[in-house]
Design an enzyme around this catalytic site. Sequence first.
Site, mmCIF file in Angstrom:
data_model
loop_
_atom_site.group_PDB
_atom_site.id
_atom_site.type_symbol
_atom_site.label_atom_id
_atom_site.label_comp_id
_atom_site.label_asym_id
_atom_site.label_seq_id
_atom_site.Cartn_x
_atom_site.Cartn_y
_atom_site.Cartn_z
ATOM 1 N N GLU A 99 -10.396 8.098 15.529
ATOM 2 C CA GLU A 99 -11.686 8.080 14.660
ATOM 3 C C GLU A 99 -11.758 6.435 14.312
ATOM 4 O O GLU A 99 -11.683 6.103 13.111
ATOM 5 C CB GLU A 99 -11.823 8.926 13.512
ATOM 6 C CG GLU A 99 -11.701 10.278 13.894
ATOM 7 C CD GLU A 99 -12.272 11.322 12.916
ATOM 8 O OE1 GLU A 99 -12.323 11.114 11.943
ATOM 9 O OE2 GLU A 99 -12.436 12.480 13.469
ATOM 10 N N GLU A 135 -10.561 16.862 18.863
ATOM 11 C CA GLU A 135 -10.604 17.560 17.315
ATOM 12 C C GLU A 135 -11.885 18.422 17.279
ATOM 13 O O GLU A 135 -12.971 17.948 17.517
ATOM 14 C CB GLU A 135 -10.532 16.704 16.297
ATOM 15 C CG GLU A 135 -9.425 15.858 15.993
ATOM 16 C CD GLU A 135 -9.357 15.189 14.686
ATOM 17 O OE1 GLU A 135 -10.132 15.311 13.640
ATOM 18 O OE2 GLU A 135 -8.430 14.045 14.856
HETATM 19 O O1 AHR Z 1 -8.582 17.276 11.135
HETATM 20 C C1 AHR Z 1 -8.862 16.650 9.882
HETATM 21 C C2 AHR Z 1 -9.234 15.069 10.053
HETATM 22 O O2 AHR Z 1 -10.531 15.052 10.666
HETATM 23 C C3 AHR Z 1 -8.481 14.240 10.977
HETATM 24 O O3 AHR Z 1 -7.576 13.548 10.171
HETATM 25 C C4 AHR Z 1 -9.415 13.059 11.239
HETATM 26 O O4 AHR Z 1 -9.343 12.575 12.654
HETATM 27 C C5 AHR Z 1 -10.894 13.942 11.087
HETATM 28 O O5 AHR Z 1 -11.914 13.452 10.438
#
Ligand code: AHR
Length: 512
Positions: free
Chosen positions: A192, A316
Amino acid sequence: MKKCICLFLTCWQLSAFAQHDASITISTGSNKIISKHIYGQFAEHLGRGVYDGFWVDKNLPVKKQDRIRLDVVAALKKIKIPNLRWPGGCFADEYHWRDGIGPSAQRPRMVNTNWGGVTEDNSFGTHEFLALCKLLDCEPYVAGNVGSGTVEEMSKWIEYLNSNSTSTVVQMRKKNGHPNPYKVTFWGVGNESWGCGGEMTPEYYANEFKRYATYARNYPGAPLKKIASGANSEDYNWTEVCMKNIPNHMMWGLSMHYYTVPTGNWGKKGSATAFTEQEYFNTMVNCLKMEELVTKHSAIMDKYDPQKKVALAVDEWGIWTDPEPGSKPGFLYQQNSLRDALIAASTLNIFNNHCDRVKMAELAQTVNVLQALILTEKEKMLLTPTYYVFDMYKVHQDAKYLDIALKSPDYEVGGKSIPALNVSASQDAAGKVHISIVNLDMNKAVAINSTLKDVKWSSVTGTVLTSANITDINTFQNPNKLQLHNFTGAKKDGDKLVVNIPAKSVITLELK
Ligand code: AHR
């Protein structure tokens, strides 16, 4: 007990009185493979995911290897998790790998500023993570630090892991108990980077990626699969700029993150366990947005990479609700209902159907965090409804993708509609065909009565996951409320497949 289950199954079938009709056709002509890495998992140093999830107190009365909890390992091995992403998430861009090697008592402590401000004692570091992956029989996927780490730091971590040279860093690995290179290949270059990973613009990140990736070396037997930090949901410009500025050959994949937030409002996301039909419906609308995201990001990637060499890695995804009342702020502990299982199954169907571009995905986050597969409480452990979806869907891992066309009725709530059904199908090496179908309609069963083009078969069996209420969950008091059952609602009628799919259910059929 057995009798109750039979009665229950009969009730689902009887619910056909409120029924829609659908049809499917399958053709076997494709030569695409559904990568097993779509079924990957994510474990961040966050809340009770690593500490108190995988890595527990040495006095906890459960079977352990070192401090790794073996009942958790056994459950995950059963569903064949193919890879595990670590150490974050946002944590990855504050993680300095040298803090997590060597004698545990001498490792420095830090404050986990992203997640609850707790003390991180670094007792779970590189060697412990790789021991866990070995036990799980899965591939490690390490996310390297771009946000607050240096090029040299990342480069040396890879050398520490994968080289067999005489360099000091390699001798250090040997001294720390691992004479042979680990041969880690999946390598994330930041996380991110548009947000917690450094608040960069895509142009700046693309340059940084090239700098870090240049010194992320390949060692014998361990060619790196470098994954660039990708877009936040519909930030298509991020994908465009990365694809334009980073040569295809430098990256194995480009990531994308998308979470299903029930209300769509990050300030008040919605409860994991108490929601109305309208809230459930809105959540499913948000979940199905993954189809649009994957389609549009893929179309951009196609412009720069028509041969689809670069993977879209959705590293994710999952439902993100308000945390369980009473749980620690910042720990992201949430319960997991039948709704979450339908989210997992629908999302996996989307990934399976886009397997020409989506070659990797990681659900966030395995144990005790967000849409977990497993919840633990001291020595107790339970499998969530989402776990059972991964169990059911493991048949698709590395199987041949089958092109499946579906005519689905609509599911309407509050004047809006979504398709009631979604589906994906594959054929395994033994020739068995597996069809996974989700019925999102909370109230109506759906009947399928179809001739399957191309597919030769003589019998059908299946498994089903459903429950009386969409809000049903497994608890430590009643851990087996939701689990897989044999599905008896499918039969062969001449050359037709006849299936009665219960309301709010996931089924996987096996045709052979
Ligand atoms: O999964 C939780 C968080 O969500 C992670 O650390 C981040 O990459 C995302 O914003």
